[in-house]
Design a protein around this motif. Structure first.
Motif, PDB file in Angstrom:
ATOM      1  N   UNK A   1       6.965  21.249  -0.172  1.00  0.00           N
ATOM      2  CA  UNK A   1       7.607  21.791   1.034  1.00  0.00           C
ATOM      3  C   UNK A   1       9.123  21.864   0.880  1.00  0.00           C
ATOM      4  N   UNK A   2       9.600  21.834  -0.370  1.00  0.00           N
ATOM      5  CA  UNK A   2      11.047  21.852  -0.622  1.00  0.00           C
ATOM      6  C   UNK A   2      11.397  22.985  -1.573  1.00  0.00           C
TER       7      UNK A   2
ATOM      8  N   UNK B   1       6.368  17.510   9.769  1.00  0.00           N
ATOM      9  CA  UNK B   1       4.992  17.346   9.301  1.00  0.00           C
ATOM     10  C   UNK B   1       4.005  18.272  10.007  1.00  0.00           C
ATOM     11  N   UNK B   2       4.145  18.429  11.331  1.00  0.00           N
ATOM     12  CA  UNK B   2       3.217  19.287  12.086  1.00  0.00           C
ATOM     13  C   UNK B   2       3.319  20.737  11.612  1.00  0.00           C
TER      14      UNK B   2
ATOM     15  N   UNK C   1       5.701  27.235   3.653  1.00  0.00           N
ATOM     16  CA  UNK C   1       6.723  26.471   4.370  1.00  0.00           C
ATOM     17  C   UNK C   1       7.610  25.824   3.314  1.00  0.00           C
ATOM     18  N   UNK C   2       8.912  26.050   3.405  1.00  0.00           N
ATOM     19  CA  UNK C   2       9.834  25.443   2.449  1.00  0.00           C
ATOM     20  C   UNK C   2      11.183  25.196   3.092  1.00  0.00           C
ATOM     21  N   UNK C   3      11.783  24.047   2.770  1.00  0.00           N
ATOM     22  CA  UNK C   3      13.081  23.692   3.355  1.00  0.00           C
ATOM     23  C   UNK C   3      14.091  23.422   2.251  1.00  0.00           C
ATOM     24  N   UNK C   4      15.309  23.919   2.467  1.00  0.00           N
ATOM     25  CA  UNK C   4      16.450  23.586   1.615  1.00  0.00           C
ATOM     26  C   UNK C   4      17.482  22.910   2.517  1.00  0.00           C
ATOM     27  N   UNK C   5      17.501  21.590   2.515  1.00  0.00           N
ATOM     28  CA  UNK C   5      18.363  20.748   3.353  1.00  0.00           C
ATOM     29  C   UNK C   5      18.136  21.072   4.835  1.00  0.00           C
TER      30      UNK C   5
END
Length: 647
Positions: free
Chosen positions: A240-241, A355-356, A368-372
């Protein structure tokens, strides 16, 4: 076409071109010159006008060059076809020391002294001298203006409680050398200070607060915690990153291969507002405790227990003290922007919140992916369903506020992602306020730095651009940017050809071969970057201590490093002169150090940022003041003080 590129490098566009543009802004300049306008507003509008004209010129040239190149390609193709028809017809050191025995070895250092003296005292070329005097005059005039204008701020644009370490030493959790690395250096100890970096790519130019704490008491502990916990977080949240834009493109192309991209697919991005400074202290510590209990093997890393890690985390958060405008402050909410541990703590806090969303996306086989603090998602739900889901996430935690966008074409990190009726298209995203700036060719840097710039830019374009036409547009943009920053056209052409030859991609350059480009794009995209290789190494062994606490590798006696300040002019010959000197006096055949490899460590001169940007408060506000006992001891050790007492 080459004449046009040469004009770009010399910044001399055709007169007719400039004349038309100049005439188009006469009315704007007239309005801006009227005294009724506010001076600051007038200056801002004039700056915007100048940037718009510059960007327009750049875009026009970027259109002209590909048209000329396409015409040239068509003519080349016609010629090749004719040739093919004709061919068809026709074919029917052990202890790091050495004894100076030979006379030439004894003469080595006097000879080196003479070489250095000659390089230092030799008169610089006339052109370089003229340029140096001109630039010095410009810099001094800027400094003079800045002293007279306190309302002007110059900044580079964006984007002592340490006693617990000693208790870790007593408990045997770390050794003496590791304790020394983590402890602050009392002679260099400095209080942190707050400054701001402007973000000109956003409306009204907001400021990003930065706490500069490089010599602060808890800085080494903060680095230690970051090095310790970041690999654990990355291993847990890797799916997820996003590490970079290339990571995003890989995920999207897999999404297409899995058959998930539909003509109605939408892309979502949202930004978490002020993440670092808005996370609550107690909530962040509770999230950290839960994360450690859930994911650590045997409830510890190496020989450090969770309790040890938590006490160090509290130490870092409790010592966020800084100076700003002749006052002292302590940050009581969030972490310091500039502290290494803050990013890891914010990531761990966000992991629980997201998480949800992650589970919902996985259930729907979406991304779903997050960068900071930036998140990217895909969806095949309706616009209203997606909006409701994001609003629920927005209300989940009062400390986390998000602003989102839902579109079929969207920008994320350095990638523009488009859904063109079920066809994925990825290109490089350029911010509207971004100028075509690359390290100028006339800048005082070693030559190898410039050699890598064209190759690295094309490599990035080849990884991100999904089709050959977009890659070619980006290649032209890189070409123009290099020319505008005074790179010689022959230099640019040489290193462009180097990229295409090394990657066996000459058909792409010559005739925009889409099949060859697709193969190259896939090869480049799935080749790990240097950063990805480093991250993979750090996540392999989570029980290993961070690098800063590992025992230093022994000095390699087979390598000698020569450190020197790089400068244009006579000093350019330093490396060749030094190699000749070394071979003549020490590295000759039969010498005991013949096998030693020579490497150079280059240090560059001060930049304009070093000269013009002053962010630090007065020295007396930041330095540690000695107490009475220390002052008395220092006075006793001072020979001058002893002499005065005797008198």
């Amino acid at each position: 076409m080459e004449v046009l590129r040469k004009r770009m490098s010399l910044r001399r566009l055709p007169q007719l071109f400039d004349k038309i543009l100049d005439q188009s802004i006469v009315s704007i300049q007239t309005m801006l010159s009227r005294p009724i306008l506010n001076k600051d507003r007038c200056a801002s509008m004039a700056s915007r006008c100048s940037k718009t004209i510059t960007q327009y010129k750049f875009d026009m040239m970027a259109m002209t060059i590909p048209i000329a190149q396409d015409t040239a390609r068509d003519h080349t193709q016609l010629a090749d076809d004719a040739k093919n028809k004709l061919r068809l017809l026709d074919g029917c050191l052990d202890d790091h020391r050495m004894q100076l025995v030979e006379s030439r070895e004894k003469e080595g250092f006097p000879s080196l002294k003479r070489i250095l003296y000659e390089l230092q005292s030799k008169k610089i070329p006339r052109k370089l001298g003229i340029r140096a005097r001109r630039e010095r005059k410009v810099v001094r005039s800027i400094i003079k203006i800045l002293r007279q204008r306190p309302d002007i701020t110059v900044r580079r644009t964006d984007k002592s409680k340490v006693f617990y370490v000693a208790s870790l030493l007593k408990k045997g959790a770390i050794n003496h050398e590791q304790h020394k690395n983590m402890s602050p250096k009392t002679d260099a100890l400095e209080l942190a200070h707050l400054h701001f970096i402007p973000k000109p790519h956003k409306p009204d130019t907001p400021l990003r607060p930065i706490v500069a704490a490089i010599h602060a008491p808890a800085t080494e502990v903060s680095k230690f915690l970051n090095d310790l916990l970041a690999p654990v977080f990355l291993r847990v949240a890797r799916k997820a990153t996003f590490i970079n834009g290339i990571d995003l493109v890989r995920a999207l192309e897999k999404y297409v291969t899995d058959g998930q991209l539909k003509p109605t697919t939408l892309f979502i991005t949202f930004d978490v507002e002020n993440l670092y400074t808005m996370i609550p202290r107690q909530g962040a510590l509770e999230a950290l405790m839960q994360f450690l209990e859930r994911h650590l093997r045997n409830k510890k890393i190496g020989i450090l227990r969770i309790d040890d890690i938590m006490r160090m985390a509290r130490l870092v958060l409790d010592t966020n003290i800084f100076a700003y405008e002749n006052k002292y402050y302590r940050q009581i909410r969030g972490g310091a922007m500039g502290s290494a541990f803050t990013q890891t703590l914010a990531n761990i806090y966000m992991l629980d919140w997201e998480q949800k969303l992650i589970q919902d996306q996985e259930a729907d086989k979406e991304i779903y992916g997050r960068y900071i603090d930036d998140v990217f998602m895909t969806t095949n739900s309706t616009f209203d369903q997606v909006k409701e889901k994001l609003e629920n996430a927005h209300r989940k935690d009062p400390n986390i506020r998000i602003s989102y966008s839902i579109q079929s074409t969207i920008d994320f990190l350095d990638v523009t992602v488009s859904n063109d009726n079920g066809q994925l298209k990825t290109t490089i995203f350029h911010k509207p306020a971004a100028e075509p700036y690359i390290l100028p060719y006339t800048s005082d840097h070693p030559r190898h730095v410039y050699h890598n710039i064209p190759y690295a830019a094309l490599l990035r374009a080849g990884r991100i651009c999904s089709n050959v036409e977009d890659f070619d547009i980006e290649r032209i943009r890189i070409d123009l940017s290099l020319l505008l920053n005074e790179y010689p056209p022959s230099f640019v052409s040489k290193h462009f050809h180097r990229f295409f030859q090394l990657n066996q991609a000459m058909p792409v350059l010559e005739r925009l071969d889409s099949e060859v480009y697709h193969e190259i794009h896939q090869n480049l995209l799935h080749t790990p970057t240097r950063k990805e290789k480093q991250l993979e190494e750090t996540t392999e062994d989570l029980d290993a201590l961070p690098e800063m606490l590992q025992k230093k590798k022994p000095w390699d006696s087979n390598v000698m490093y020569a450190k020197y300040n790089f400068e244009s002019g006579p000093r350019l010959a330093f490396q060749s002169e030094f190699r000749t000197w070394w071979k003549q006096h020490f590295g000759h055949a039969g010498s005991s150090v013949e096998h030693v490899q020579l490497k150079f460590a280059v240090k560059t001169n001060h930049t304009l940022e070093d000269i013009l940007v002053h962010k630090k408060p007065p020295r007396h506000m930041l330095k540690r003041k000695p107490n009475t006992t220390e002052q008395r001891t220092a006075n006793q050790d001072n020979p001058l003080t002893r002499k005065l007492k005797t008198t």
